[in-house]
Write a protein that holds these residues in place. Structure first.
Motif, PDB file in Angstrom:
ATOM      1  N   ILE A   1      -5.875  -3.486   8.942  1.00  0.00           N
ATOM      2  CA  ILE A   1      -4.743  -3.555   8.011  1.00  0.00           C
ATOM      3  C   ILE A   1      -3.465  -4.051   8.686  1.00  0.00           C
ATOM      4  O   ILE A   1      -2.466  -4.300   8.028  1.00  0.00           O
ATOM      5  CB  ILE A   1      -4.506  -2.170   7.361  1.00  0.00           C
ATOM      6  CG1 ILE A   1      -3.771  -2.321   6.020  1.00  0.00           C
ATOM      7  CG2 ILE A   1      -3.797  -1.213   8.310  1.00  0.00           C
ATOM      8  CD1 ILE A   1      -3.763  -1.064   5.183  1.00  0.00           C
TER       9      ILE A   1
ATOM     10  N   PRO B   1     -11.389   3.179   1.201  1.00  0.00           N
ATOM     11  CA  PRO B   1     -10.274   2.777   2.065  1.00  0.00           C
ATOM     12  C   PRO B   1     -10.628   1.521   2.858  1.00  0.00           C
ATOM     13  O   PRO B   1     -11.793   1.113   2.916  1.00  0.00           O
ATOM     14  CB  PRO B   1     -10.087   3.985   2.997  1.00  0.00           C
ATOM     15  CG  PRO B   1     -11.410   4.665   3.004  1.00  0.00           C
ATOM     16  CD  PRO B   1     -12.046   4.406   1.667  1.00  0.00           C
ATOM     17  N   VAL B   2      -9.629   0.912   3.475  1.00  0.00           N
ATOM     18  CA  VAL B   2      -9.819  -0.377   4.138  1.00  0.00           C
ATOM     19  C   VAL B   2     -10.771  -0.280   5.333  1.00  0.00           C
ATOM     20  O   VAL B   2     -11.510  -1.225   5.631  1.00  0.00           O
ATOM     21  CB  VAL B   2      -8.453  -0.972   4.555  1.00  0.00           C
ATOM     22  CG1 VAL B   2      -7.824  -0.195   5.690  1.00  0.00           C
ATOM     23  CG2 VAL B   2      -8.586  -2.437   4.935  1.00  0.00           C
TER      24      VAL B   2
ATOM     25  N   VAL C   1       0.821  -1.208   0.000  1.00  0.00           N
ATOM     26  CA  VAL C   1       0.000   0.000   0.000  1.00  0.00           C
ATOM     27  C   VAL C   1       0.860   1.265   0.000  1.00  0.00           C
ATOM     28  O   VAL C   1       0.661   2.150  -0.816  1.00  0.00           O
ATOM     29  CB  VAL C   1      -1.007  -0.006   1.180  1.00  0.00           C
ATOM     30  CG1 VAL C   1      -1.629   1.353   1.370  1.00  0.00           C
ATOM     31  CG2 VAL C   1      -2.091  -1.039   0.919  1.00  0.00           C
TER      32      VAL C   1
ATOM     33  N   ASP D   1      -3.644   6.136  -0.885  1.00  0.00           N
ATOM     34  CA  ASP D   1      -3.826   5.306  -2.072  1.00  0.00           C
ATOM     35  C   ASP D   1      -5.296   5.274  -2.503  1.00  0.00           C
ATOM     36  O   ASP D   1      -5.600   5.292  -3.703  1.00  0.00           O
ATOM     37  CB  ASP D   1      -3.333   3.882  -1.799  1.00  0.00           C
ATOM     38  CG  ASP D   1      -3.424   3.008  -3.027  1.00  0.00           C
ATOM     39  OD1 ASP D   1      -2.687   3.279  -3.992  1.00  0.00           O
ATOM     40  OD2 ASP D   1      -4.244   2.084  -3.039  1.00  0.00           O
TER      41      ASP D   1
ATOM     42  N   ASP E   1      -2.930   3.695   3.197  1.00  0.00           N
ATOM     43  CA  ASP E   1      -4.111   3.175   2.523  1.00  0.00           C
ATOM     44  C   ASP E   1      -5.063   4.310   2.151  1.00  0.00           C
ATOM     45  O   ASP E   1      -5.670   4.293   1.070  1.00  0.00           O
ATOM     46  CB  ASP E   1      -4.819   2.168   3.426  1.00  0.00           C
ATOM     47  CG  ASP E   1      -6.081   1.618   2.795  1.00  0.00           C
ATOM     48  OD1 ASP E   1      -5.961   0.765   1.893  1.00  0.00           O
ATOM     49  OD2 ASP E   1      -7.178   2.060   3.178  1.00  0.00           O
TER      50      ASP E   1
ATOM     51  N   GLN F   1     -11.808   7.599   6.229  1.00  0.00           N
ATOM     52  CA  GLN F   1     -11.121   6.437   6.805  1.00  0.00           C
ATOM     53  C   GLN F   1     -11.264   6.525   8.318  1.00  0.00           C
ATOM     54  O   GLN F   1     -11.096   7.610   8.892  1.00  0.00           O
ATOM     55  CB  GLN F   1      -9.635   6.472   6.423  1.00  0.00           C
ATOM     56  CG  GLN F   1      -8.758   5.401   7.042  1.00  0.00           C
ATOM     57  CD  GLN F   1      -8.668   4.147   6.193  1.00  0.00           C
ATOM     58  OE1 GLN F   1      -9.640   3.416   6.104  1.00  0.00           O
ATOM     59  NE2 GLN F   1      -7.514   3.899   5.594  1.00  0.00           N
TER      60      GLN F   1
END
Length: 439
Positions: free
Chosen positions: A160, A381-382, A21, A373, A370, A153
Protein backbone atom coordinates in the motif's frame (compact mmCIF):
# COMPACT_ATOMS: atom_id res chain seq x y z
CA UNK A 1 1.68 6.02 -22.83
CA UNK A 2 3.55 9.31 -22.64
CA UNK A 3 5.75 9.34 -19.53
CA UNK A 4 4.41 12.65 -18.19
CA UNK A 5 0.78 11.52 -18.57
CA UNK A 6 1.62 8.14 -17.03
CA UNK A 7 3.32 9.66 -13.99
CA UNK A 8 0.40 12.01 -13.37
CA UNK A 9 -2.03 9.06 -13.49
CA UNK A 10 0.19 6.89 -11.30
CA UNK A 11 0.62 9.66 -8.75
CA UNK A 12 -3.15 10.05 -8.45
CA UNK A 13 -3.55 6.28 -7.99
CA UNK A 14 -0.81 6.20 -5.37
CA UNK A 15 -2.30 9.16 -3.54
CA UNK A 16 -5.68 7.43 -3.44
CA UNK A 17 -4.05 4.32 -1.94
CA UNK A 18 -2.41 6.42 0.75
CA UNK A 19 -5.01 9.02 1.66
CA UNK A 20 -8.45 7.86 0.54
CA UNK A 21 -8.35 4.72 2.68
CA UNK A 22 -8.04 6.69 5.94
CA UNK A 23 -11.00 8.86 4.84
CA UNK A 24 -13.13 5.80 4.08
CA UNK A 25 -12.20 4.30 7.41
CA UNK A 26 -13.73 7.23 9.28
CA UNK A 27 -17.28 6.26 8.25
CA UNK A 28 -18.62 4.66 11.44
CA UNK A 29 -16.45 6.35 14.03
CA UNK A 30 -16.56 3.13 16.09
CA UNK A 31 -13.59 2.53 18.39
CA UNK A 32 -12.33 -1.04 18.43
CA UNK A 33 -11.03 -2.77 21.55
CA UNK A 34 -7.45 -3.48 20.51
CA UNK A 35 -4.70 -5.56 22.13
CA UNK A 36 -1.01 -5.94 21.33
CA UNK A 37 0.93 -9.22 21.63
CA UNK A 38 4.67 -8.58 21.44
CA UNK A 39 5.05 -5.07 22.76
CA UNK A 40 8.64 -4.27 21.84
CA UNK A 41 9.91 -1.67 19.36
CA UNK A 42 8.05 -2.80 16.24
CA UNK A 43 4.84 -3.72 18.04
CA UNK A 44 4.73 -0.25 19.54
CA UNK A 45 5.31 1.33 16.10
CA UNK A 46 2.14 -0.38 14.89
CA UNK A 47 0.22 0.42 18.08
CA UNK A 48 1.10 4.12 17.83
CA UNK A 49 -0.37 4.16 14.32
CA UNK A 50 -3.51 2.48 15.64
CA UNK A 51 -3.81 5.12 18.37
CA UNK A 52 -3.14 7.94 15.87
CA UNK A 53 -6.05 6.69 13.74
CA UNK A 54 -8.45 7.61 16.54
CA UNK A 55 -10.33 4.34 15.98
CA UNK A 56 -9.16 2.23 18.94
CA UNK A 57 -9.17 1.85 22.68
CA UNK A 58 -6.16 -0.11 23.88
CA UNK A 59 -7.43 -2.76 26.27
CA UNK A 60 -4.25 -4.82 26.79
CA UNK A 61 -0.58 -5.34 26.03
CA UNK A 62 1.06 -8.74 26.29
CA UNK A 63 4.72 -9.75 26.41
CA UNK A 64 6.82 -12.56 27.89
CA UNK A 65 9.15 -9.84 29.23
CA UNK A 66 7.39 -7.84 31.96
CA UNK A 67 9.87 -4.96 31.53
CA UNK A 68 8.88 -4.60 27.88
CA UNK A 69 5.17 -4.83 28.70
CA UNK A 70 5.50 -2.20 31.44
CA UNK A 71 7.23 0.20 29.04
CA UNK A 72 4.41 -0.35 26.55
CA UNK A 73 1.76 0.48 29.15
CA UNK A 74 3.61 3.69 30.00
CA UNK A 75 3.95 4.59 26.31
CA UNK A 76 0.23 4.07 25.68
CA UNK A 77 -0.60 6.18 28.71
CA UNK A 78 1.64 8.96 27.40
CA UNK A 79 0.10 8.71 23.91
CA UNK A 80 -3.60 8.80 24.78
CA UNK A 81 -4.08 8.68 28.56
CA UNK A 82 -5.28 5.03 28.59
CA UNK A 83 -3.76 2.43 30.91
CA UNK A 84 -4.14 -0.96 29.23
CA UNK A 85 -3.99 -4.14 31.29
CA UNK A 86 -0.71 -6.03 31.20
CA UNK A 87 -0.44 -9.76 30.47
CA UNK A 88 2.34 -12.31 30.17
CA UNK A 89 0.30 -15.06 28.46
CA UNK A 90 -1.69 -14.23 25.32
CA UNK A 91 -4.23 -16.99 26.05
CA UNK A 92 -5.25 -15.42 29.32
CA UNK A 93 -5.40 -12.01 27.66
CA UNK A 94 -7.69 -13.23 24.85
CA UNK A 95 -10.01 -14.97 27.32
CA UNK A 96 -10.31 -12.06 29.76
CA UNK A 97 -10.20 -9.00 27.49
CA UNK A 98 -12.03 -10.28 24.39
CA UNK A 99 -10.39 -7.75 22.03
CA UNK A 100 -11.95 -6.98 18.66
CA UNK A 101 -8.57 -6.45 16.97
CA UNK A 102 -5.26 -8.06 17.93
CA UNK A 103 -1.86 -6.84 16.74
CA UNK A 104 0.80 -9.59 16.73
CA UNK A 105 4.42 -8.46 16.58
CA UNK A 106 6.16 -11.41 18.23
CA UNK A 107 9.05 -13.43 16.75
CA UNK A 108 8.09 -15.56 13.74
CA UNK A 109 7.84 -18.85 15.67
CA UNK A 110 4.78 -17.46 17.51
CA UNK A 111 2.84 -16.03 14.55
CA UNK A 112 0.77 -19.13 13.78
CA UNK A 113 -0.33 -20.13 17.28
CA UNK A 114 -1.17 -16.58 18.32
CA UNK A 115 -2.99 -15.64 15.11
CA UNK A 116 -5.04 -18.84 15.17
CA UNK A 117 -5.94 -18.30 18.84
CA UNK A 118 -6.95 -14.69 18.13
CA UNK A 119 -9.23 -15.48 15.16
CA UNK A 120 -10.79 -18.37 17.06
CA UNK A 121 -11.54 -15.85 19.83
CA UNK A 122 -13.39 -13.76 17.23
CA UNK A 123 -10.80 -11.01 16.75
CA UNK A 124 -9.55 -9.45 13.54
CA UNK A 125 -5.74 -9.58 13.34
CA UNK A 126 -2.81 -7.56 12.05
CA UNK A 127 0.13 -9.98 12.21
CA UNK A 128 3.68 -9.27 11.21
CA UNK A 129 5.33 -11.03 8.29
CA UNK A 130 6.20 -13.74 7.45
CA UNK A 131 2.95 -15.52 8.28
CA UNK A 132 4.70 -18.53 9.79
CA UNK A 133 7.99 -20.12 10.72
CA UNK A 134 7.17 -23.08 8.44
CA UNK A 135 4.90 -23.45 5.40
CA UNK A 136 2.31 -25.65 7.10
CA UNK A 137 1.94 -23.19 10.01
CA UNK A 138 1.08 -20.52 7.47
CA UNK A 139 -1.45 -22.82 5.77
CA UNK A 140 -3.07 -23.43 9.17
CA UNK A 141 -3.56 -19.67 9.66
CA UNK A 142 -5.34 -19.41 6.29
CA UNK A 143 -7.70 -22.21 7.26
CA UNK A 144 -8.41 -20.78 10.71
CA UNK A 145 -9.11 -17.33 9.27
CA UNK A 146 -11.51 -18.78 6.69
CA UNK A 147 -13.32 -20.81 9.35
CA UNK A 148 -13.62 -17.87 11.75
CA UNK A 149 -14.85 -15.32 9.22
CA UNK A 150 -12.54 -12.68 10.71
CA UNK A 151 -9.98 -10.67 8.75
CA UNK A 152 -6.21 -11.09 8.90
CA UNK A 153 -4.03 -8.27 7.58
CA UNK A 154 -0.30 -9.08 7.28
CA UNK A 155 2.47 -6.52 7.74
CA UNK A 156 3.39 -6.35 4.05
CA UNK A 157 2.97 -2.59 4.06
CA UNK A 158 4.74 -2.22 0.73
CA UNK A 159 1.48 -3.39 -0.85
CA UNK A 160 0.00 0.00 0.00
CA UNK A 161 3.05 2.29 0.10
CA UNK A 162 2.49 5.09 -2.46
CA UNK A 163 5.72 4.74 -4.42
CA UNK A 164 5.25 0.95 -4.59
CA UNK A 165 1.73 1.42 -5.98
CA UNK A 166 3.10 4.00 -8.42
CA UNK A 167 5.92 1.69 -9.56
CA UNK A 168 3.57 -1.28 -9.88
CA UNK A 169 1.26 0.75 -12.10
CA UNK A 170 4.27 1.69 -14.25
CA UNK A 171 5.31 -1.96 -14.48
CA UNK A 172 1.81 -3.24 -15.31
CA UNK A 173 1.34 -0.51 -17.93
CA UNK A 174 3.83 -2.32 -20.18
CA UNK A 175 6.41 0.49 -19.96
CA UNK A 176 9.11 -2.08 -19.04
CA UNK A 177 8.07 -4.53 -21.76
CA UNK A 178 7.91 -8.28 -21.24
CA UNK A 179 9.78 -9.18 -18.03
CA UNK A 180 11.98 -12.27 -18.11
CA UNK A 181 13.79 -11.98 -14.77
CA UNK A 182 13.33 -10.36 -11.37
CA UNK A 183 16.20 -9.88 -8.94
CA UNK A 184 15.30 -9.15 -5.29
CA UNK A 185 18.08 -8.28 -2.85
CA UNK A 186 19.23 -6.73 0.42
CA UNK A 187 22.91 -6.08 1.04
CA UNK A 188 24.72 -4.57 4.03
CA UNK A 189 28.06 -4.43 5.78
CA UNK A 190 29.29 -6.96 8.32
CA UNK A 191 32.14 -9.24 9.27
CA UNK A 192 33.17 -12.15 11.48
CA UNK A 193 30.83 -12.77 14.41
CA UNK A 194 32.13 -13.20 17.95
CA UNK A 195 30.06 -15.34 20.34
CA UNK A 196 28.33 -13.81 23.35
CA UNK A 197 28.08 -15.34 26.81
CA UNK A 198 24.89 -17.07 27.88
CA UNK A 199 23.39 -15.39 30.95
CA UNK A 200 20.28 -15.57 33.10
CA UNK A 201 17.17 -14.01 31.51
CA UNK A 202 16.31 -10.51 32.77
CA UNK A 203 14.29 -10.37 35.97
CA UNK A 204 10.62 -10.44 35.06
CA UNK A 205 11.11 -12.36 31.82
CA UNK A 206 9.46 -15.75 31.23
CA UNK A 207 12.12 -17.25 28.96
CA UNK A 208 10.36 -20.62 28.75
CA UNK A 209 7.24 -18.88 27.39
CA UNK A 210 9.32 -16.74 25.00
CA UNK A 211 10.81 -19.93 23.47
CA UNK A 212 7.35 -21.51 23.44
CA UNK A 213 7.13 -24.26 20.79
CA UNK A 214 10.80 -23.79 19.83
CA UNK A 215 13.70 -25.54 21.59
CA UNK A 216 14.57 -24.10 25.00
CA UNK A 217 18.03 -22.75 24.26
CA UNK A 218 20.15 -20.71 26.74
CA UNK A 219 19.29 -17.03 27.06
CA UNK A 220 21.68 -14.58 25.42
CA UNK A 221 21.41 -10.85 24.76
CA UNK A 222 22.09 -11.61 21.07
CA UNK A 223 18.54 -13.01 20.97
CA UNK A 224 16.56 -10.58 23.11
CA UNK A 225 15.77 -7.81 22.65
CA UNK A 226 15.54 -7.71 18.87
CA UNK A 227 18.19 -10.18 17.71
CA UNK A 228 15.93 -13.24 17.34
CA UNK A 229 15.78 -12.85 13.53
CA UNK A 230 19.29 -14.29 13.39
CA UNK A 231 18.33 -17.59 15.07
CA UNK A 232 16.74 -20.48 13.17
CA UNK A 233 14.77 -21.58 16.24
CA UNK A 234 12.78 -18.34 16.09
CA UNK A 235 12.99 -17.07 12.49
CA UNK A 236 14.48 -17.68 9.04
CA UNK A 237 17.11 -14.98 8.69
CA UNK A 238 17.33 -12.14 6.18
CA UNK A 239 15.39 -13.91 3.41
CA UNK A 240 12.26 -14.25 5.58
CA UNK A 241 12.71 -10.84 7.21
CA UNK A 242 13.60 -8.58 4.25
CA UNK A 243 13.06 -11.00 1.40
CA UNK A 244 9.36 -11.55 2.01
CA UNK A 245 8.63 -7.86 1.23
CA UNK A 246 10.37 -7.95 -2.15
CA UNK A 247 9.28 -11.44 -3.16
CA UNK A 248 5.75 -10.26 -2.37
CA UNK A 249 6.22 -7.61 -5.07
CA UNK A 250 6.90 -10.45 -7.53
CA UNK A 251 3.57 -12.17 -6.80
CA UNK A 252 1.74 -8.82 -6.67
CA UNK A 253 3.01 -8.07 -10.18
CA UNK A 254 2.67 -11.54 -11.72
CA UNK A 255 -0.51 -12.81 -10.05
CA UNK A 256 1.19 -16.23 -9.78
CA UNK A 257 0.44 -18.58 -6.88
CA UNK A 258 4.01 -19.79 -6.61
CA UNK A 259 7.08 -21.14 -8.42
CA UNK A 260 7.61 -24.51 -10.09
CA UNK A 261 11.06 -25.09 -8.60
CA UNK A 262 13.15 -23.54 -5.83
CA UNK A 263 16.88 -23.85 -5.23
CA UNK A 264 18.82 -22.03 -2.53
CA UNK A 265 22.45 -22.01 -1.49
CA UNK A 266 24.44 -19.92 0.99
CA UNK A 267 26.45 -20.07 4.18
CA UNK A 268 28.36 -18.27 6.92
CA UNK A 269 31.70 -17.96 5.19
CA UNK A 270 32.36 -14.48 6.59
CA UNK A 271 30.42 -14.62 9.88
CA UNK A 272 32.03 -17.94 10.75
CA UNK A 273 30.64 -21.22 12.11
CA UNK A 274 27.52 -21.08 14.28
CA UNK A 275 28.28 -21.69 17.97
CA UNK A 276 25.88 -22.96 20.63
CA UNK A 277 27.09 -24.48 23.89
CA UNK A 278 26.54 -24.10 27.63
CA UNK A 279 28.77 -21.03 27.81
CA UNK A 280 28.14 -18.95 24.67
CA UNK A 281 26.43 -18.67 21.30
CA UNK A 282 26.32 -16.85 17.98
CA UNK A 283 23.51 -16.43 15.49
CA UNK A 284 23.08 -19.39 13.13
CA UNK A 285 21.43 -17.99 9.98
CA UNK A 286 23.38 -17.62 6.70
CA UNK A 287 25.34 -14.39 6.22
CA UNK A 288 24.67 -14.75 2.47
CA UNK A 289 22.19 -16.64 0.33
CA UNK A 290 21.06 -16.91 -3.27
CA UNK A 291 17.66 -18.49 -4.00
CA UNK A 292 16.28 -19.10 -7.49
CA UNK A 293 12.52 -19.39 -8.04
CA UNK A 294 11.52 -20.73 -11.46
CA UNK A 295 8.06 -19.60 -12.56
CA UNK A 296 6.17 -20.46 -15.74
CA UNK A 297 7.30 -17.43 -17.78
CA UNK A 298 10.08 -15.79 -15.75
CA UNK A 299 12.75 -16.43 -13.15
CA UNK A 300 13.01 -14.64 -9.79
CA UNK A 301 16.18 -14.53 -7.70
CA UNK A 302 16.64 -13.53 -4.07
CA UNK A 303 20.12 -12.65 -2.79
CA UNK A 304 21.51 -11.10 0.34
CA UNK A 305 24.86 -10.68 2.02
CA UNK A 306 25.86 -9.16 5.31
CA UNK A 307 29.32 -8.10 4.23
CA UNK A 308 31.06 -5.98 1.56
CA UNK A 309 28.40 -3.25 1.52
CA UNK A 310 26.98 -2.17 -1.81
CA UNK A 311 29.41 0.42 -3.12
CA UNK A 312 29.52 -0.60 -6.80
CA UNK A 313 25.73 -0.72 -7.29
CA UNK A 314 22.97 1.90 -7.55
CA UNK A 315 20.82 0.44 -4.76
CA UNK A 316 21.35 -1.79 -1.73
CA UNK A 317 17.79 -3.10 -1.28
CA UNK A 318 14.69 -3.73 -3.41
CA UNK A 319 13.96 -5.56 -6.63
CA UNK A 320 14.87 -5.13 -10.28
CA UNK A 321 12.34 -6.14 -12.93
CA UNK A 322 14.33 -6.80 -16.12
CA UNK A 323 12.20 -6.32 -19.24
CA UNK A 324 12.64 -5.90 -22.99
CA UNK A 325 12.53 -2.10 -22.68
CA UNK A 326 14.78 -1.73 -19.65
CA UNK A 327 15.13 -2.36 -15.92
CA UNK A 328 12.77 -1.08 -13.22
CA UNK A 329 14.08 -0.82 -9.68
CA UNK A 330 11.54 -0.66 -6.85
CA UNK A 331 13.28 0.31 -3.65
CA UNK A 332 12.76 1.67 -0.16
CA UNK A 333 13.99 5.14 0.71
CA UNK A 334 15.23 5.67 -2.85
CA UNK A 335 11.76 5.28 -4.40
CA UNK A 336 11.60 3.71 -7.85
CA UNK A 337 13.61 4.23 -11.03
CA UNK A 338 13.29 2.95 -14.59
CA UNK A 339 16.54 2.57 -16.56
CA UNK A 340 15.71 2.37 -20.32
CA UNK A 341 17.56 -0.30 -22.30
CA UNK A 342 18.47 2.00 -25.18
CA UNK A 343 20.76 4.12 -22.98
CA UNK A 344 19.49 7.29 -24.68
CA UNK A 345 16.04 7.82 -23.15
CA UNK A 346 16.23 9.58 -19.78
CA UNK A 347 15.51 7.54 -16.66
CA UNK A 348 12.05 7.83 -15.09
CA UNK A 349 11.94 8.24 -11.32
CA UNK A 350 9.40 8.37 -8.52
CA UNK A 351 10.42 9.56 -5.05
CA UNK A 352 9.67 7.49 -1.96
CA UNK A 353 6.67 8.55 0.12
CA UNK A 354 7.19 7.19 3.61
CA UNK A 355 5.97 7.98 7.10
CA UNK A 356 8.71 9.65 9.09
CA UNK A 357 9.49 9.58 11.93
CA UNK A 358 6.52 7.79 13.54
CA UNK A 359 6.18 5.21 10.77
CA UNK A 360 9.91 4.51 10.94
CA UNK A 361 10.25 4.96 7.20
CA UNK A 362 7.35 2.65 6.37
CA UNK A 363 3.64 2.97 5.60
CA UNK A 364 2.09 1.28 8.61
CA UNK A 365 -0.55 3.99 9.06
CA UNK A 366 -2.02 3.30 5.61
CA UNK A 367 -1.97 -0.46 6.27
CA UNK A 368 -3.83 0.05 9.57
CA UNK A 369 -6.40 2.35 7.95
CA UNK A 370 -6.95 -0.26 5.24
CA UNK A 371 -7.68 -2.91 7.89
CA UNK A 372 -10.27 -0.71 9.61
CA UNK A 373 -11.90 0.08 6.27
CA UNK A 374 -11.89 -3.62 5.31
CA UNK A 375 -13.61 -4.54 8.60
CA UNK A 376 -16.28 -1.87 8.13
CA UNK A 377 -16.91 -2.58 4.45
CA UNK A 378 -16.63 -6.38 4.76
CA UNK A 379 -13.92 -6.74 2.14
CA UNK A 380 -10.48 -8.31 2.02
CA UNK A 381 -7.65 -6.08 3.25
CA UNK A 382 -4.83 -5.17 0.87
CA UNK A 383 -2.39 -7.66 2.45
CA UNK A 384 -4.98 -10.35 3.16
CA UNK A 385 -3.82 -13.62 4.72
CA UNK A 386 -4.31 -15.66 1.52
CA UNK A 387 -2.03 -13.55 -0.70
CA UNK A 388 0.39 -12.89 2.19
CA UNK A 389 0.58 -16.62 2.89
CA UNK A 390 1.63 -17.32 -0.70
CA UNK A 391 4.24 -14.57 -0.54
CA UNK A 392 5.53 -15.89 2.81
CA UNK A 393 5.89 -19.35 1.27
CA UNK A 394 8.60 -18.09 -1.11
CA UNK A 395 11.29 -17.36 1.52
CA UNK A 396 10.13 -20.32 3.62
CA UNK A 397 10.59 -22.62 0.61
CA UNK A 398 13.94 -20.99 -0.08
CA UNK A 399 15.05 -21.77 3.47
CA UNK A 400 13.64 -25.29 3.13
CA UNK A 401 15.75 -25.88 0.01
CA UNK A 402 18.82 -24.50 1.80
CA UNK A 403 18.26 -26.82 4.78
CA UNK A 404 17.60 -29.81 2.50
CA UNK A 405 20.68 -28.99 0.42
CA UNK A 406 18.91 -29.51 -2.90
CA UNK A 407 16.38 -28.15 -5.35
CA UNK A 408 12.68 -28.83 -4.72
CA UNK A 409 9.74 -29.04 -7.10
CA UNK A 410 6.65 -27.22 -5.85
CA UNK A 411 2.99 -27.71 -6.72
CA UNK A 412 1.70 -24.19 -6.03
CA UNK A 413 -1.93 -25.22 -6.53
CA UNK A 414 -1.88 -28.05 -3.99
CA UNK A 415 0.94 -26.48 -1.93
CA UNK A 416 2.96 -29.69 -1.85
CA UNK A 417 6.55 -30.68 -2.62
CA UNK A 418 6.64 -33.09 -5.56
CA UNK A 419 8.53 -36.39 -5.29
CA UNK A 420 10.70 -35.69 -2.24
CA UNK A 421 9.43 -37.27 0.98
CA UNK A 422 12.36 -36.12 3.09
CA UNK A 423 12.13 -32.49 1.99
CA UNK A 424 8.35 -32.60 2.54
CA UNK A 425 8.96 -33.23 6.23
CA UNK A 426 10.52 -29.74 6.43
CA UNK A 427 7.17 -28.14 5.59
CA UNK A 428 6.48 -28.54 9.32
CA UNK A 429 8.63 -28.98 12.41
CA UNK A 430 8.49 -30.62 15.80
CA UNK A 431 7.06 -28.50 18.61
CA UNK A 432 8.33 -28.57 22.15
CA UNK A 433 5.67 -29.86 24.54
CA UNK A 434 3.06 -28.96 25.64
CA UNK A 435 2.61 -26.87 22.45
CA UNK A 436 0.83 -28.60 19.55
CA UNK A 437 1.58 -27.92 15.90
CA UNK A 438 -1.47 -26.36 14.22
CA UNK A 439 -3.30 -28.20 11.43
Amino acid sequence: MHRRHFLTTAAVTAASAFSAVPLLAQKSGKKYRTALIGSGWWGMNILREAIASGRVTICAVCDADDNVAENAVNDVNAENGETPKKYEDYREMLEKEKPEIVIIATPDHWHALQTIAAVKAGAHVLVEKPTGHTVNESKAIVRAARDSGTLVQVGLHRRIGPHHVEAMNFLKSGAVGKVGMVRCFAHSKGGPEAPKANVQPPKGMNWDLYCGPSPLRPFCSKIHPGGWRGFLDFANGTMADWGVHWLDQVLWWSGEKGPKTVYCTGGRDIAGPAILNDKEQTTDVPDHQVATFEFENFTAVWEHRKFAGNGPEHHNVGCYFYGEKGALHIGWKDGWTFYPADGKTPTTHGDSQLQEPQGDGHNIGALWADLIDAIENKRKPVADIESAHRSSCLPLLGMLSWKAGRSIRWDAEKELIIGDEEASKLLARKYRGPWEYPV
